[in-house]
Design a protein around this motif. Structure first.
Motif, PDB file in Angstrom:
ATOM      1  N   ASP A 188       0.767  -1.176  -0.060  1.00  0.00           N
ATOM      2  CA  ASP A 188       0.018   0.006   0.039  1.00  0.00           C
ATOM      3  C   ASP A 188       0.791   1.235   0.162  1.00  0.00           C
ATOM      4  O   ASP A 188       0.391   2.340  -0.153  1.00  0.00           O
ATOM      5  CB  ASP A 188      -1.051  -0.004   1.054  1.00  0.00           C
ATOM      6  N   SER A 189       2.120   0.937   0.306  1.00  0.00           N
ATOM      7  CA  SER A 189       3.015   2.370   0.077  1.00  0.00           C
ATOM      8  C   SER A 189       3.980   2.407  -1.245  1.00  0.00           C
ATOM      9  O   SER A 189       4.343   3.345  -1.514  1.00  0.00           O
ATOM     10  CB  SER A 189       3.934   2.115   1.280  1.00  0.00           C
ATOM     11  N   CYS A 190       3.569   1.486  -2.220  1.00  0.00           N
ATOM     12  CA  CYS A 190       3.851   1.400  -3.376  1.00  0.00           C
ATOM     13  C   CYS A 190       3.177   1.923  -4.506  1.00  0.00           C
ATOM     14  O   CYS A 190       2.465   1.406  -5.276  1.00  0.00           O
ATOM     15  CB  CYS A 190       4.199   0.149  -3.831  1.00  0.00           C
ATOM     16  N   VAL A 191       2.721   3.302  -4.322  1.00  0.00           N
ATOM     17  CA  VAL A 191       1.584   4.068  -4.912  1.00  0.00           C
ATOM     18  C   VAL A 191       2.370   5.365  -5.351  1.00  0.00           C
ATOM     19  O   VAL A 191       3.276   6.045  -4.728  1.00  0.00           O
ATOM     20  CB  VAL A 191       0.495   4.088  -4.076  1.00  0.00           C
ATOM     21  N   LEU A 192       1.644   5.813  -6.443  1.00  0.00           N
ATOM     22  CA  LEU A 192       2.077   7.316  -6.862  1.00  0.00           C
ATOM     23  C   LEU A 192       0.595   7.797  -7.619  1.00  0.00           C
ATOM     24  O   LEU A 192      -0.441   7.202  -7.800  1.00  0.00           O
ATOM     25  CB  LEU A 192       3.001   7.053  -8.144  1.00  0.00           C
ATOM     26  N   ASP A 193       0.700   9.048  -7.142  1.00  0.00           N
ATOM     27  CA  ASP A 193      -0.561   9.963  -7.562  1.00  0.00           C
ATOM     28  C   ASP A 193      -0.316  10.786  -8.665  1.00  0.00           C
ATOM     29  O   ASP A 193       0.614  11.490  -9.009  1.00  0.00           O
ATOM     30  CB  ASP A 193      -0.793  10.919  -6.401  1.00  0.00           C
ATOM     31  N   LEU A 194      -0.669  10.383  -9.874  1.00  0.00           N
ATOM     32  CA  LEU A 194      -0.520  10.805 -11.260  1.00  0.00           C
ATOM     33  C   LEU A 194      -0.669  12.392 -11.133  1.00  0.00           C
ATOM     34  O   LEU A 194      -0.299  13.235 -11.890  1.00  0.00           O
ATOM     35  CB  LEU A 194      -1.498  10.117 -12.359  1.00  0.00           C
ATOM     36  N   GLU A 195      -1.952  12.799 -10.463  1.00  0.00           N
ATOM     37  CA  GLU A 195      -2.369  14.020 -10.468  1.00  0.00           C
ATOM     38  C   GLU A 195      -1.099  14.920  -9.799  1.00  0.00           C
ATOM     39  O   GLU A 195      -1.307  16.263 -10.080  1.00  0.00           O
ATOM     40  CB  GLU A 195      -3.682  14.316  -9.523  1.00  0.00           C
ATOM     41  N   GLN A 196      -0.181  14.380  -8.946  1.00  0.00           N
ATOM     42  CA  GLN A 196       0.714  15.165  -8.312  1.00  0.00           C
ATOM     43  C   GLN A 196       2.032  15.296  -9.315  1.00  0.00           C
ATOM     44  O   GLN A 196       3.089  16.184  -9.094  1.00  0.00           O
ATOM     45  CB  GLN A 196       1.235  14.761  -7.172  1.00  0.00           C
ATOM     46  N   THR A 197       2.104  14.834 -10.358  1.00  0.00           N
ATOM     47  CA  THR A 197       3.294  14.821 -11.074  1.00  0.00           C
ATOM     48  C   THR A 197       3.414  15.732 -12.078  1.00  0.00           C
ATOM     49  O   THR A 197       4.416  16.132 -12.553  1.00  0.00           O
ATOM     50  CB  THR A 197       3.384  13.332 -11.946  1.00  0.00           C
ATOM     51  N   ASN A 198       2.275  16.424 -12.279  1.00  0.00           N
ATOM     52  CA  ASN A 198       2.163  17.392 -13.539  1.00  0.00           C
ATOM     53  C   ASN A 198       2.883  17.164 -14.930  1.00  0.00           C
ATOM     54  O   ASN A 198       3.310  17.847 -15.446  1.00  0.00           O
ATOM     55  CB  ASN A 198       2.789  18.794 -12.898  1.00  0.00           C
TER      56      ASN A 198
END
Length: 356
Positions: A77-87
């Motif tokens: 559950d810590s192996c995540v990325l938020d595409l909205e934060q990458t710009n």
């Protein structure tokens, strides 16, 4: 078929850029350094605490397993990325995105793997093979015509990568096998018997195997940057997502009698982690029928319906003996029983064609 929306187009472009980053030597080196040796830290080697510090630095949730031997658990559950934060940035949060993609957990992993396999893999493996030739071939083999062929190929790869995703890149990808064949023939010819074609072919196949997927390609970069040796990786599933974890066992000189072979993940890592072994076996069966068709055998719907369940059961026995224990993520296939069929039917029914 509905036209792709703006988000889908953006994700495709980002996935392409991530794949192409493998072909950018300077950019890739910087990304590897940021991911594997943050803040200028020294390579981890096989020191578990140092490996853990790398993942802790990038915001992963980790713990140490002490029995039956030391290991590092990384919670899924810590192996995540938020595409909205990458710009739309190519590094996708830098080092963490690099490490997330190693474990097949990048939000665009399926797109990335598809693009890597279709276009980038052959070029990238060709570059790695040429690097290997420079270091491993006897003195004097990489001269004259051979040097020209290698440098010409590397220049083509660099030009195609800089041109971006397009026909130049795709065309080069299809011609890599013949270019490597020319290079190998030249090496053999200039070695005066010191190097055999079989040796070069085995080395090329090893490189293709270790970089079989995008996740594996980045894993090799991580291991090389840190002088790290991984023995096994297991995945523990759970009904509660916060307890699901990937456990990494390093090589231990005091316990392991032999150094393990170079670590390689299962090819369908993303599917294995997200949907489980049964979904992987379904893809293996689909691939089996696809290969049958490519070799000239058309399988009717009735034959597929009859044989597919047995094939999936056989494949499952090869990658997981017991679904209740942690699942091994190392590339392996060890069936617990031989695959056998009894074919019967009237003459001309196609029994011999299927067997061939």
């Amino acid at each position: 078929m509905a036209a792709p929306n703006k988000r889908q187009k953006t994700e495709e472009i980002i996935a392409r850029d991530i794949c192409l980053s493998l072909l950018d030597k300077k950019g890739n080196a910087s990304l590897v350094a940021a991911a594997c040796c943050p803040d200028g830290k020294q390579p981890t080697g096989i020191d578990l605490s140092k490996v853990r510090s790398v993942f802790d630095f990038h915001g992963f949730r980790t713990s140490v397993v002490k029995s039956p031997r030391l290991a590092l658990s990384i919670y899924k559950d810590s192996c995540v990325l938020d595409l909205e934060q990458t710009n739309g940035s190519i590094d996708f949060l830098g080092g963490k995105a690099f490490l997330v993609s190693i474990f097949g957990c990048h939000p665009l992993q399926s797109n990335i793997e598809r693009l890597y396999l279709s276009t980038v893999k052959s070029i990238y493996c060709g570059i790695k093979f040429c690097e290997r030739l420079r270091h491993a071939c006897p003195a004097g083999c990489i001269e004259g015509k051979t040097r020209e062929l290698i440098e010409g190929f590397e220049a083509e790869c660099d030009m195609a990568a800089k041109a971006g995703w397009g026909e130049v890149l795709k065309s080069l990808s299809t011609h890599v096998p013949e270019k490597l064949a020319d290079i190998m023939s030249s090496v053999v010819e200039s070695s005066n018997g010191r190097t055999r074609l079989e040796q070069l072919t085995r080395e090329k196949e090893r490189i293709y195997c270790q970089n079989a997927t995008f996740a594996n390609a980045r894993m090799q970069l991580f291991l090389c940057a840190n002088n790290c040796i991984i023995k096994d990786i297991f995945f523990k599933r759970s009904h509660e997502s916060r307890f699901e974890r990937i456990t990494v066992y390093l090589y231990d000189r005091d316990i392991d009698l032999l150094k393990p072979p170079p670590f390689v993940f299962l090819p369908a890592l993303e599917v294995f982690l997200s949907k489980g072994p049964s979904a992987v076996c379904a893809k293996m069966t689909e691939s089996f029928w696809g290969h049958m068709l490519r070799f000239g055998y058309y399988s009717s719907a009735s034959i597929k319906a009859e044989l597919s369940p047995t094939l999936e059961k056989f494949f499952l026995s090869g990658i997981s003996k017991d679904l209740n224990i942690p699942l091994q993520l190392n590339a392996h296939f060890d069936p617990s029983y031989p695959l056998s069929f009894f074919f019967h039917g009237a003459a001309g029914a196609g029994k011999s064609s299927l067997v061939k």
